[in-house]
Structure formats: C-alpha cells, structure tokens
Design an enzyme around this catalytic site. Structure first.
Site, short mmCIF file in Angstrom:
data_model
loop_
_atom_site.label_atom_id
_atom_site.label_comp_id
_atom_site.label_asym_id
_atom_site.label_seq_id
_atom_site.Cartn_x
_atom_site.Cartn_y
_atom_site.Cartn_z
NE ARG A 225 -4.37 -1.16 0.09
CZ ARG A 225 -4.42 -2.25 -0.93
NH1 ARG A 225 -3.53 -2.43 -1.86
NH2 ARG A 225 -5.51 -2.98 -0.73
CG HIS A 273 -3.63 -1.08 -7.13
ND1 HIS A 273 -4.22 -0.40 -5.90
CD2 HIS A 273 -3.62 -2.08 -6.64
CE1 HIS A 273 -4.16 -1.09 -5.03
NE2 HIS A 273 -4.02 -2.41 -5.34
#
Ligand code: NDP
Length: 310
Positions: A225, A273
């Site tokens: 993250r 991502h």
C-alpha cells in the site's frame, strides 16, 4: 430455506461472479437468492467490495458476515456501522499473481535487465550480475502473500529475510518480528518488498531512517500500500543514490496524480495498481466455502481482526 446474499460491488463484477457463485452454491446444495439489490433486513450475507454504494451496515440486521472481495480492508475495517464479522480475500489466484509479479520485478533488478533493455546504443556492455545466493531480499509482511513470495524467492536461491508482527517460521527464511527487529530485517538488504496492510501501525514503515538501513544502491518494490512509504524520504533516497530504483504499484492517492514526482523520476517505475488481482474462479470458491462454513456453524476463514485493522 433460501439464503439472501447481497452482491455489493460494481455491477461489472456481478456479471463476472454470478455464474461461478451460483454453481458453487448449487454444488453445496445451498438454495441462494444472489442479487445486487435486496431489502436490507432480509440479507443473510454481503459479498462486498469497498467501492460499492453500501457504506452503512446498520439496516442489515440479520446479516451473518460481510465477505470482502479484496485482500486489503483498510477502507471498511474501521466502519463503525459494521458490527458483523468481516472476512478478507485470500485467494490462490491472487496469491499466484503476486508471486509472479514479485519474482519478475525482483529478477529485473537482480539481473540488471534495464541495462540492456534501455541500452540498445551500440555499446557492448559486460555486466555480470551476482548470483541470487549473494543477494539479500527482505519481505516486510509474511501473510498470505508475503509468505508465498518468500517461498518462491527461496526456491530461486536468494538470501531471504522476512518481517511480520508475530514471529513466523518459514523454511529457508530468516524471520524477524516486531518494531525492534525492523532494523535487523533491513540491514544491508539489496531488495526490499513491502506486503504489509495499510494500518495506523504500518504507516511510513520505510522512511529516511529505515531506508538508510538498506544497502547502498538497493531496490524497493512496493505492491502493498502507498502509505507504507514516506514519499518524500523515498525521493530523497533515490536522489542520493541510497536507493537505486523503486518499483511502485500502490500510492497514497490513486490514480497517481499526473504531477506527482514519481511519474517523472528516472529511477521510479510506476505500475497502476495491477500487481495482482482477485481471480473470479478461485475467489468464488473461497466465498462459497465461507458461507457454507458459517451455515454449518464452523468458524469463518480469513476473518479480519478489527482491532488490528487487517
Ligand atoms: P495478510 O493479512 O495475510 O498479511 C499481512 C502481513 O503483515 C502479516 O504477516 C502481518 O503480521 C504483517 N503485519 C501487519 N501489521 C504489521 C506490523 N505493524 N508490523 C509488522 N508486520 C505487520 O495480508 P496479505 O498477505 O493477504 O496482503 C498484504 C497486503 O497486500 C494487503 O493488505 C494489501 O494491502 C496488499 N495487496 C496488494 C495487491 C496489489 O495488487 N497491489 C493485491 C492484494 C493485496 P502477522 O503475520 O504477525 O499478522
């Protein structure tokens, strides 16, 4: 008895999931009404993605569990209206995708592939990379994804270290745990891979101090993250050469704003991502299995610890 299962995610996901889910329920002899809209007070289970429109769980008075389709739960775990048990996604397809992505990017940096990919300029370069046995790779996070990546990197011959909250034992991996061990886990590491969840405790795990523990000219790979790294400290470490390159799949703001310096830094690779995705076939089985378990009075698998935040 018919179970009402609400599919609370983007409609395009429902189109992908409805057939494998229905087949799975049928296989287990469950009579399920699977729908994207149901009267809240009738719902037995919610299959959930945090980008769905459901934000208030209060009306779902008889719901027995909320089953997250994503591995990361940071945007739902602290929702105070959610009193039902929450599970996160642990899926063989997601894990395999992450193992492939992590080993691919590790090998890119280990082998110095960029030298040749970007060096088609008539110069006959003779760079000989060290063998994996001479390269220390540290995984921050040894959960479903981190431990699978660690095992794959051990197979390739790397010197693998891992760091987690509680102490782990993984064949071939030197393991560390807790804040006091982070320095040892990072000391002299050539490649560091972040597979921690986004929690208040993991924010800025890599910062000016901890980046300096790594070997000079080392590599950061972050499919975890964006919050795990202090962006400014990473940019400074890249500029000083302490970090040779950062491969980043996740960011504090996504999509990464076009003006962010990561886009323009010569030693940063921005990936949108896409390190790994939940795979419909295997993820459907995980969801079905958990509903079956719950109906049989067994404990839910992959239950989130609401206090820890993951
Ligand atoms: P898990 O919950 O299985 O593992 C998390 C790991 O982090 C565990 O080893 C845990 O320790 C460790 N950890 C948590 N908090 C701390 C802390 N404060 N200090 C040290 N270690 C800590 O998660 P997964 O492996 O399934 O996934 C990891 C993350 O990967 C997800 O949370 C998500 O953010 C990200 N992800 C990214 C994807 C992408 O495409 N980019 C796809 C899927 C996931 P312990 O074992 O002791 O609990």
């Amino acid at each position: 008895m018919t179970l009402n299962v609400l599919f609370a995610a983007l409609y395009e996901r429902f189109e992908q999931y409805q057939t494998p889910l229905k087949e799975g329920f049928e296989k287990h002899g469950l009579d399920v009404n699977l729908a994207t809209e149901l009267a809240p007070e009738t719902v037995d289970y919610i299959i959930y993605a945090p980008n769905s429109s459901v934000k208030d769980f209060t009306p779902y008075t008889k719901c027995k569990a909320v089953l997250n389709l994503w591995a990361g739960v940071e945007s739902v775990v602290f929702n105070e209206t959610l009193t039902q048990p929450l599970t996160r996604m642990v899926d063989d397809g997601l894990t395999q995708g992450m193992v492939e992505w992590v080993t691919g990017h590790t090998l890119r940096h280990h082998l110095g592939m960029d030298t040749h990919i970007h060096g088609q300029d008539g110069v006959w370069r003779s760079y000989v990379p060290p063998l994996a046995k001479d390269r220390v790779v540290t995984l921050l996070g040894l959960g479903a994804l981190g431990s699978a990546c660690a095992a794959a990197l051990v197979q390739l011959g790397f010197v693998v270290r891992g760091w987690s909250k509680s102490q782990k034992h993984i064949n071939g991996v030197t393991t560390f745990s807790g804040p006091h061990d982070l320095k040892q886990a990072l000391a002299g590491a050539h490649i560091v891979i972040l597979l921690l969840p986004n929690t208040p405790e993991t924010e800025n795990t890599l910062n000016a101090t901890t980046l300096a523990y790594m070997a000079q000219g080392s590599y950061v790979i972050n499919p975890g993250r964006g919050t795990l790294i202090n962006d400014e400290d990473l940019l400074n470490s890249l500029d000083s050469g302490q970090i040779a390159h950062a491969t980043l799949d996740v960011f504090r703001v996504e999509p990464l704003p076009v003006e962010h310096p990561f886009w323009h830094h010569p030693n940063v690779t921005v990936v949108p991502h896409k390190a790994s995705e939940t795979r419909v076939d295997t993820a459907s089985q995980v969801i079905v299995e958990n509903i079956v378990r719950c109906e049989n009075g067994q404990s839910l698998k992959h239950r989130v610890d609401r206090a820890a935040g993951y």
